[in-house]
Design a protein around this motif. Structure first.
Motif, short mmCIF file in Angstrom:
data_model
loop_
_atom_site.label_atom_id
_atom_site.label_comp_id
_atom_site.label_asym_id
_atom_site.label_seq_id
_atom_site.Cartn_x
_atom_site.Cartn_y
_atom_site.Cartn_z
N THR A 1 38.94 134.61 6.17
CA THR A 1 37.76 134.18 5.43
C THR A 1 36.81 135.37 5.30
O THR A 1 36.80 136.27 6.14
CB THR A 1 37.01 133.04 6.16
N PRO A 2 35.99 135.38 4.24
CA PRO A 2 35.07 136.51 4.04
C PRO A 2 33.95 136.53 5.09
O PRO A 2 33.64 135.51 5.71
CB PRO A 2 34.49 136.25 2.65
N VAL A 3 33.34 137.70 5.24
CA VAL A 3 32.17 137.86 6.11
C VAL A 3 30.97 138.17 5.22
O VAL A 3 31.01 139.14 4.44
CB VAL A 3 32.39 138.99 7.14
N PHE A 4 29.94 137.35 5.33
CA PHE A 4 28.79 137.42 4.42
C PHE A 4 27.52 137.89 5.14
O PHE A 4 27.43 137.78 6.37
CB PHE A 4 28.50 136.01 3.85
N PRO A 5 26.53 138.34 4.38
CA PRO A 5 25.21 138.59 4.97
C PRO A 5 24.72 137.30 5.66
O PRO A 5 24.90 136.21 5.13
CB PRO A 5 24.33 138.93 3.76
N GLY A 6 24.09 137.47 6.80
CA GLY A 6 23.64 136.31 7.58
C GLY A 6 24.64 135.89 8.64
O GLY A 6 24.28 135.15 9.57
N ASP A 7 25.89 136.35 8.52
CA ASP A 7 26.89 136.01 9.53
C ASP A 7 26.67 136.85 10.79
O ASP A 7 26.25 138.01 10.72
CB ASP A 7 28.31 136.28 9.00
N HIS A 8 27.00 136.26 11.91
CA HIS A 8 26.97 136.96 13.19
C HIS A 8 28.42 137.29 13.55
O HIS A 8 29.18 136.40 13.90
CB HIS A 8 26.33 136.08 14.26
N MET A 9 28.79 138.57 13.42
CA MET A 9 30.17 138.98 13.72
C MET A 9 30.33 139.13 15.23
O MET A 9 29.47 139.72 15.90
CB MET A 9 30.49 140.35 13.11
N ALA A 10 31.44 138.64 15.75
CA ALA A 10 31.75 138.82 17.18
C ALA A 10 33.18 139.34 17.30
O ALA A 10 34.12 138.68 16.86
CB ALA A 10 31.59 137.50 17.92
N PHE A 11 33.31 140.52 17.88
CA PHE A 11 34.63 141.12 18.09
C PHE A 11 35.06 140.87 19.54
O PHE A 11 34.26 141.02 20.47
CB PHE A 11 34.59 142.63 17.85
N SER A 12 36.33 140.53 19.70
CA SER A 12 36.90 140.41 21.04
C SER A 12 38.35 140.86 20.97
O SER A 12 38.94 140.90 19.87
CB SER A 12 36.82 138.96 21.55
#
Lengths: 158, 188
Positions: free
Chosen positions: A91-102
């Motif tokens: 799914t796309p990542v948009f402005p306002g999203d909180h990205m979390a990498f693990s």
């Protein structure tokens, strides 16, 4: 001095430190232009909404790759050398999203040339949704005298 | 309107089969690898790896400044405009050729594997070439009926050393008009 992780420091099942970041329109536009991706869905909200049917502009794939690289090498330090990355974009990542990498270590190996490899399953989540996954293979030095970057030809088999 | 059944898809033309394994679209990047883009890319993701910021670390580990491996395709993306060109250049042209030749107007990139070989160094002149590796039999997916194909983009430097390979697997398909649009991917 930056961390310089050694191959022997890593065990299958280890988890990498989490990384999170709040995406803004600047994140998306800066990432697109840094990767020389001029397509409008990565900088023009009207185009993204009315032509692509998405809710907003979204992170492009090359910049997502740069985020994954940064995440992995934050952990390895500068002697970590990426060999291979396989991406699946869900799914796309948009402005306002909180990205979390693990990420989790799924394998360790020494190849025939003596090169030390670590396999990782890395995820980029937005909330409960896995937006992108990446299977990464990175080489780590086996001791303080080893330098994966010095490997060439048959001694580098990513 | 419904999508055609897999059996009703256009057969793979001989000219497409003949392209499998053949080097296509070999071209040189528009400019040498430069440090400014490296720093801009690192800044865009807050990558503080000293390999890209500290000359001494770069000299010690890699014999001088290099680009982050994931920037491989950056050196090949065409300028947004250049003299004498009226239409934007399209990266991964072999992919768009297949969409047309197989009459599959929609396509998504389903996976992408990047393999990194020799480091890309500041000042390198990078060349790329595209190689169609495979075209599948007709397949039915939730998106519609179509075919998978795999295209490798190989990158080499001015000494013909292999810098890396980007391998794209795409699914080209036809979908019913009433179907929901697919999630946006890096296609068109």
């Amino acid at each position: 001095m930056a961390t310089r992780l050694l191959h022997g420091d890593v065990t299958v099942g280890d988890r990498l430190p989490d990384l999170s970041y709040d995406v803004t329109a600047t994140t998306v536009v800066l990432g697109a232009l840094a990767s020389r991706d001029w397509r409008p869905m990565h900088h023009d909200r009207d185009f993204a909404v009315h032509r692509n049917g998405t809710q907003d502009i979204f992170l492009n794939t090359p910049n997502q790759a740069a985020w994954f690289e940064r995440y992995v090498t934050d952990w390895t330090g500068p002697t970590g050398r990426l060999g291979r990355m396989t991406f699946r974009m869900n799914t796309p990542v948009f402005p306002g999203d909180h990205m979390a990498f693990s990420a989790t270590v799924t394998g360790t190996a020494i190849d025939d040339s003596g090169c030390g490899w670590v396999d990782l399953d890395v995820s980029l989540r937005v909330g409960e949704v896995v937006a992108t996954t990446c299977a990464a293979r990175v080489s780590l030095p086996r001791d303080t005298d080893d330098n994966p970057w010095s490997r060439r030809g048959d001694n580098w088999c990513p | 309107m419904t999508a055609p059944t897999p059996d009703a898809l256009t057969p793979v033309p001989e000219e497409v089969t003949a392209r499998i394994g053949v080097v296509q679209y070999e071209e040189e990047g528009g400019f040498p690898v430069e440090h400014g883009y490296i720093w801009t890319t690192c800044a865009s993701v807050q990558n503080g790896n000293p390999l890209f910021w500290d000359e001494d670390v770069a000299a010690d580990l890699t014999g001088g400044p290099i680009a982050p491996p994931t920037m491989l395709s950056v050196w090949f993306r065409p300028h947004h405009w250049s003299p004498g060109r009226s239409e934007p250049a399209v990266p991964l042209q072999a992919h768009f050729d297949l969409k047309e030749d197989l009459d599959l107007p929609e396509a998504i990139i389903s996976s992408n594997t990047n393999t990194f070989h020799e480091p890309v160094r500041v000042g390198d002149r990078v060349r790329s070439r595209q190689v169609l590796r495979s075209v599948s039999e007709p397949k039915a997916t939730r998106l519609g009926h179509g075919r998978f194909w795999t295209i490798d983009v190989e990158y080499l430097n001015q000494d013909d050393a292999l810098l890396g390979v980007e391998s794209y697997t795409a699914f080209g398909y036809q979908r019913p008009e009433e179907a929901e649009p697919a999630d946006p991917k890096e296609d068109d």
